[in-house]
Design a protein around this motif. Structure first.
Motif, PDB file in Angstrom:
ATOM      1  N   ALA A 105       0.831  -1.207   0.000  1.00 43.03           N
ATOM      2  CA  ALA A 105       0.000   0.000   0.000  1.00 43.03           C
ATOM      3  C   ALA A 105       0.865   1.258   0.000  1.00 43.03           C
ATOM      4  O   ALA A 105       0.600   2.208  -0.754  1.00 43.03           O
ATOM      5  CB  ALA A 105      -0.935  -0.013   1.205  1.00 43.03           C
ATOM      6  N   TYR A 106       1.897   1.268   0.822  1.00 44.56           N
ATOM      7  CA  TYR A 106       2.737   2.466   0.922  1.00 44.56           C
ATOM      8  C   TYR A 106       3.531   2.702  -0.359  1.00 44.56           C
ATOM      9  O   TYR A 106       3.509   3.806  -0.924  1.00 44.56           O
ATOM     10  CB  TYR A 106       3.685   2.334   2.105  1.00 44.56           C
ATOM     11  CG  TYR A 106       4.715   3.441   2.174  1.00 44.56           C
ATOM     12  CD1 TYR A 106       4.358   4.726   2.565  1.00 44.56           C
ATOM     13  CD2 TYR A 106       6.041   3.201   1.825  1.00 44.56           C
ATOM     14  CE1 TYR A 106       5.294   5.745   2.615  1.00 44.56           C
ATOM     15  CE2 TYR A 106       6.980   4.217   1.871  1.00 44.56           C
ATOM     16  CZ  TYR A 106       6.602   5.481   2.264  1.00 44.56           C
ATOM     17  OH  TYR A 106       7.530   6.488   2.295  1.00 44.56           O
ATOM     18  N   THR A 129       1.446   3.495  -3.552  1.00 45.68           N
ATOM     19  CA  THR A 129       0.891   4.854  -3.510  1.00 45.68           C
ATOM     20  C   THR A 129       1.943   5.882  -3.888  1.00 45.68           C
ATOM     21  O   THR A 129       1.655   6.846  -4.613  1.00 45.68           O
ATOM     22  CB  THR A 129       0.324   5.154  -2.113  1.00 45.68           C
ATOM     23  OG1 THR A 129      -0.662   4.178  -1.782  1.00 45.68           O
ATOM     24  CG2 THR A 129      -0.295   6.530  -2.059  1.00 45.68           C
ATOM     25  N   GLN A 130       3.176   5.694  -3.398  1.00 42.71           N
ATOM     26  CA  GLN A 130       4.250   6.623  -3.756  1.00 42.71           C
ATOM     27  C   GLN A 130       4.501   6.611  -5.259  1.00 42.71           C
ATOM     28  O   GLN A 130       4.625   7.670  -5.891  1.00 42.71           O
ATOM     29  CB  GLN A 130       5.539   6.236  -3.012  1.00 42.71           C
ATOM     30  CG  GLN A 130       5.420   6.231  -1.494  1.00 42.71           C
ATOM     31  CD  GLN A 130       4.975   7.556  -0.932  1.00 42.71           C
ATOM     32  OE1 GLN A 130       5.490   8.606  -1.305  1.00 42.71           O
ATOM     33  NE2 GLN A 130       4.006   7.521  -0.030  1.00 42.71           N
ATOM     34  N   TYR A 144       2.407   5.615  -7.640  1.00 49.98           N
ATOM     35  CA  TYR A 144       1.213   6.111  -8.339  1.00 49.98           C
ATOM     36  C   TYR A 144       1.132   7.629  -8.244  1.00 49.98           C
ATOM     37  O   TYR A 144       0.744   8.307  -9.202  1.00 49.98           O
ATOM     38  CB  TYR A 144      -0.029   5.471  -7.720  1.00 49.98           C
ATOM     39  CG  TYR A 144      -1.303   5.717  -8.480  1.00 49.98           C
ATOM     40  CD1 TYR A 144      -1.489   5.240  -9.766  1.00 49.98           C
ATOM     41  CD2 TYR A 144      -2.349   6.431  -7.902  1.00 49.98           C
ATOM     42  CE1 TYR A 144      -2.664   5.458 -10.456  1.00 49.98           C
ATOM     43  CE2 TYR A 144      -3.539   6.650  -8.568  1.00 49.98           C
ATOM     44  CZ  TYR A 144      -3.688   6.171  -9.852  1.00 49.98           C
ATOM     45  OH  TYR A 144      -4.859   6.385 -10.528  1.00 49.98           O
ATOM     46  N   ARG A 145       1.547   8.178  -7.117  1.00 52.93           N
ATOM     47  CA  ARG A 145       1.542   9.637  -6.936  1.00 52.93           C
ATOM     48  C   ARG A 145       2.496  10.301  -7.925  1.00 52.93           C
ATOM     49  O   ARG A 145       2.195  11.341  -8.499  1.00 52.93           O
ATOM     50  CB  ARG A 145       1.915   9.970  -5.499  1.00 52.93           C
ATOM     51  CG  ARG A 145       1.852  11.447  -5.167  1.00 52.93           C
ATOM     52  CD  ARG A 145       2.215  11.681  -3.709  1.00 52.93           C
ATOM     53  NE  ARG A 145       1.215  11.133  -2.821  1.00 52.93           N
ATOM     54  CZ  ARG A 145       1.483  10.364  -1.778  1.00 52.93           C
ATOM     55  NH1 ARG A 145       2.745  10.038  -1.507  1.00 52.93           N
ATOM     56  NH2 ARG A 145       0.518   9.933  -0.995  1.00 52.93           N
ATOM     57  N   VAL A 181      -1.890  11.760  -4.172  1.00 56.12           N
ATOM     58  CA  VAL A 181      -2.854  10.671  -4.114  1.00 56.12           C
ATOM     59  C   VAL A 181      -2.690   9.969  -2.774  1.00 56.12           C
ATOM     60  O   VAL A 181      -1.577   9.626  -2.379  1.00 56.12           O
ATOM     61  CB  VAL A 181      -2.638   9.667  -5.270  1.00 56.12           C
ATOM     62  CG1 VAL A 181      -3.621   8.515  -5.156  1.00 56.12           C
ATOM     63  CG2 VAL A 181      -2.792  10.362  -6.601  1.00 56.12           C
ATOM     64  N   ARG A 182      -3.785   9.767  -2.094  1.00 52.90           N
ATOM     65  CA  ARG A 182      -3.728   9.103  -0.788  1.00 52.90           C
ATOM     66  C   ARG A 182      -4.194   7.674  -0.914  1.00 52.90           C
ATOM     67  O   ARG A 182      -5.107   7.363  -1.680  1.00 52.90           O
ATOM     68  CB  ARG A 182      -4.601   9.842   0.226  1.00 52.90           C
ATOM     69  CG  ARG A 182      -4.060  11.185   0.651  1.00 52.90           C
ATOM     70  CD  ARG A 182      -4.770  11.661   1.892  1.00 52.90           C
ATOM     71  NE  ARG A 182      -4.578  10.722   2.992  1.00 52.90           N
ATOM     72  CZ  ARG A 182      -5.253  10.766   4.141  1.00 52.90           C
ATOM     73  NH1 ARG A 182      -6.171  11.689   4.331  1.00 52.90           N
ATOM     74  NH2 ARG A 182      -5.025   9.895   5.095  1.00 52.90           N
ATOM     75  N   GLU A 183      -3.542   6.804  -0.126  1.00 55.23           N
ATOM     76  CA  GLU A 183      -3.999   5.420  -0.088  1.00 55.23           C
ATOM     77  C   GLU A 183      -5.161   5.289   0.890  1.00 55.23           C
ATOM     78  O   GLU A 183      -5.269   6.043   1.864  1.00 55.23           O
ATOM     79  CB  GLU A 183      -2.862   4.477   0.322  1.00 55.23           C
ATOM     80  CG  GLU A 183      -2.456   4.577   1.786  1.00 55.23           C
ATOM     81  CD  GLU A 183      -1.484   5.683   2.052  1.00 55.23           C
ATOM     82  OE1 GLU A 183      -1.105   5.893   3.228  1.00 55.23           O
ATOM     83  OE2 GLU A 183      -1.100   6.374   1.090  1.00 55.23           O
ATOM     84  N   HIS A 228      -8.728   8.026  -4.691  1.00 63.73           N
ATOM     85  CA  HIS A 228      -7.849   7.315  -3.772  1.00 63.73           C
ATOM     86  C   HIS A 228      -7.357   6.018  -4.416  1.00 63.73           C
ATOM     87  O   HIS A 228      -8.017   5.433  -5.287  1.00 63.73           O
ATOM     88  CB  HIS A 228      -8.577   6.960  -2.474  1.00 63.73           C
ATOM     89  CG  HIS A 228      -8.883   8.140  -1.611  1.00 63.73           C
ATOM     90  ND1 HIS A 228      -9.935   8.997  -1.852  1.00 63.73           N
ATOM     91  CD2 HIS A 228      -8.268   8.633  -0.504  1.00 63.73           C
ATOM     92  CE1 HIS A 228      -9.960   9.940  -0.928  1.00 63.73           C
ATOM     93  NE2 HIS A 228      -8.963   9.747  -0.103  1.00 63.73           N
ATOM     94  N   LEU A 229      -6.195   5.573  -3.967  1.00 61.10           N
ATOM     95  CA  LEU A 229      -5.707   4.243  -4.311  1.00 61.10           C
ATOM     96  C   LEU A 229      -6.146   3.315  -3.181  1.00 61.10           C
ATOM     97  O   LEU A 229      -5.674   3.430  -2.053  1.00 61.10           O
ATOM     98  CB  LEU A 229      -4.181   4.254  -4.450  1.00 61.10           C
ATOM     99  CG  LEU A 229      -3.532   2.970  -4.982  1.00 61.10           C
ATOM    100  CD1 LEU A 229      -4.114   2.577  -6.327  1.00 61.10           C
ATOM    101  CD2 LEU A 229      -2.031   3.144  -5.097  1.00 61.10           C
ATOM    102  N   ASN A 289      -7.912   1.522  -9.738  1.00 59.50           N
ATOM    103  CA  ASN A 289      -7.176   1.809  -8.510  1.00 59.50           C
ATOM    104  C   ASN A 289      -7.785   1.129  -7.289  1.00 59.50           C
ATOM    105  O   ASN A 289      -7.813   1.697  -6.205  1.00 59.50           O
ATOM    106  CB  ASN A 289      -7.072   3.318  -8.282  1.00 59.50           C
ATOM    107  CG  ASN A 289      -8.413   4.027  -8.453  1.00 59.50           C
ATOM    108  OD1 ASN A 289      -9.335   3.469  -9.012  1.00 59.50           O
ATOM    109  ND2 ASN A 289      -8.501   5.238  -7.968  1.00 59.50           N
TER     110      ASN A 289
END
Length: 563
Positions: free
Chosen positions: A271-272, A275-276, A278-279, A286-288, A325-326, A369
């Motif tokens: 998840a972390y 998200t990085q 994808y951002r 973008v927040r997970e 959101h992701l 997503n």
């Protein structure tokens, strides 16, 4: 005088009070004109005092009678009704709901009709006139919004008696943005939504902050991490390539293996890190949205409750995905929730939960997503309909760390923030890095040595062969972390006993901690039941006849075979 009617003793005559006031005023005039040497002055002053006392008693009596009349009026007055204000069709007219009936009522001119709010309680007298504003009712049922109508009205439903009901918004909710799935509180007549609430159940699964776990902080799972990055991260970073090849993005992944080997840690790291990445790809913040769900947590004895919670979870996932959101839906111990369905005569909760989950997975088509991750110690217990392609497309085995991977895990937990024993550092000419590396290597060597002391289990196979499992065959990341924590306890104890701030971890601490971890069996089953042990060892259940724990004294414990 004969024939004259005398008043009853103690009776109150209205004119008597007024006459007494005039008499006292006349007496005051007489006193003012009487000489101080007049022998009648004393009698006149006494009369004035007595008239004053009588005047006070009469006033008190009048007040008591007035209070009595007020109480009597209130006790005999008709009760006021309570209605719900629904609007105003014309000036000075209120549209009310009183119970199940509706009325057009006049509004008391003393009230400001414009101050009345839709949904507020109003007081209605016996003539059905609004005579007071009581504000919003503090109680009422909570229901879910299923649809927002174009004119602002709400279609609400619940799992109880409210299904498909159309209601109004209160004046305070007219400008609030509501969405399907939100919760609102109704007033008791069930006509107006008064208050907006966040969705309590889904909020309970949401983790607001995901730990910052980089891929290099996970030791010994390089193959699993590579597969996850290839199957999940690439479609997010290169969507054009996948569209060019008409390649569909994976929606689900299963992480399986023995407990304590990092399945949950890998899910959070996924998840972390995704998200990085994808951002960076989309060029915006973008927040997970990580939904951590424990499988047994959803099981409910009431018919339909588990299925409803599954629907709620996926509805929240789709909603957050549409907001940008992701979304990660992480279900731990999935085998307890998505168990293989049975064809027996008795009701099995999996017979309804599995189809509901499969339908929700199919409903994720078109959302790029949303990622569903399952973990299980026993993937053979999960229904095949869940594990088929286009639902859970990839199955990743999280195995036990080998000697090199175990050293990497020791190195993660024995990082530069952990103090080492000064004598141990001096043995390496003061080189802290060399001391730390040597400490890690000695701990890994001690854990992976094979001998009578490290023999832990004996497995009897159907072929008749007996195999001995040693400490290294049952090692896990959780065990290594626990051993390091125990070694810290030893160092802290020395610091307390010696009143020293310079103590640190030494090789003997780690070796003793590892030995105690296996001796106490804190993370291993306390029984010899075969099913419990099969969760820990990487053997085909069909091939195992018996599992015998080898006790600390190196003597085998004789037990009946478990078939």
């Amino acid at each position: 005088m004969a024939g004259r009617k005398q008043p009853h003793e103690g009776s109150f005559e209205p004119k008597r009070f007024e006459t007494q006031i005039r008499a006292r005023a006349l007496l005051a005039e007489i006193l003012a004109r009487t000489s101080q040497s007049d022998p009648r002055l004393e009698l006149l002053e006494l009369l004035d005092y007595q008239l004053g006392v009588d005047e006070q008693q009469l006033q008190e009596a009048r007040q008591a009678i007035a209070q009595f009349e007020e109480v009597y009026r209130k006790l005999t007055a008709p009760a006021n009704r309570i209605g719900t204000y629904l609007g105003s069709p014309a000036e000075g007219i209120a549209y009310l709901a009183v119970g199940d009936a509706e009325y057009y009522c006049n509004v008391d001119p003393k009230l400001d009709p414009k101050a009345l709010k839709i949904g507020t309680r109003v007081k209605v007298n016996e003539a059905f006139t609004v005579i007071g504003d009581l504000g919003y009712h503090p109680e009422g049922p909570i229901v879910k919004v299923s649809e927002i109508l174009p004119d602002g009205r709400l279609r609400v439903s619940s799992d109880g008696h409210l299904a498909g009901r159309i209601i109004l918004r209160s004046s305070d909710l007219e400008k609030i943005t509501l969405k399907p799935g939100d919760e609102v509180r109704l007033e008791p007549s069930l006509r107006v939504a008064l208050e907006h609430f966040q969705k309590s159940e889904v909020r309970g699964y949401y983790l607001e902050k995901i730990p910052e776990i980089a891929w290099d902080q996970i030791g010994g799972q390089e193959e699993a991490i590579r597969l996850i990055r290839d199957t999940i991260e690439r479609p997010l970073l290169y969507p054009e390539l996948y569209e060019r090849f008409d390649k569909k993005q994976l929606k689900g992944i299963l992480l399986y293996g023995p407990p304590g080997c990092g399945k949950t840690l890998i899910a959070k790291a996924t998840a972390y890190n995704l998200t990085q990445a994808y951002r960076e790809r989309v060029g915006k913040d973008v927040r997970e949205y990580f939904m951590f769900i424990n499988g047994p947590q959803l099981l409910n004895m009431w018919l339909g409750e588990t299925e409803r919670m599954v629907r709620e979870i996926f509805a929240a996932a789709r909603e957050r995905a549409k907001e940008g959101h992701l979304v990660f839906v992480f279900i731990d111990e999935a085998d307890s929730l998505l168990r293989v369905r049975s064809s027996g005569r008795y009701l099995n909760i999996a017979n309804t939960v599995v189809p509901q989950f499969a339908a929700e997975m199919d409903g994720l088509v078109g959302l790029e997503n949303v990622i569903v991750m399952l973990t299980s110690n026993r993937p053979d217990y999960i229904d095949p309909a869940i594990l088929r392609p286009e639902r859970i497309d990839r199955k990743v085995k999280i195995g036990r760390p080998d000697r090199r991977a175990s050293a990497d895990i020791f190195r993660i937990y024995l990082n530069e923030r952990i103090p080492l024993d000064p004598d141990w550092i001096r043995e390496h000419d003061g080189d802290v890095k060399a001391s730390r590396d040597e400490l890690v290597e000695q701990a890994a060597d001690y854990l992976f040595r094979r001998g009578p002391e490290t023999a832990f289990l004996e497995v009897v196979l159907k072929s008749g062969r007996r195999e001995t499992l040693y400490w290294s065959d049952l090692v896990s990341g959780a065990l290594i972390m626990s051993a390091v924590e125990r070694a810290k306890d030893f160092a802290i104890q020395r610091s307390i006993e010696r009143a020293s701030k310079h103590e640190g971890i030494r090789p003997q601490d780690l070796k003793e901690a590892i030995r105690l971890e296996y001796k106490e069996n804190e993370i291993f089953p306390k029984t010899d039941y075969l099913e419990d042990w099969l969760k820990l060892i990487d053997y085909d259940p069909e091939e195992v006849v018996e599992v015998r724990p080898i006790r600390a004294d190196s003597r085998r414990l004789s037990t009946d075979s478990v078939v």
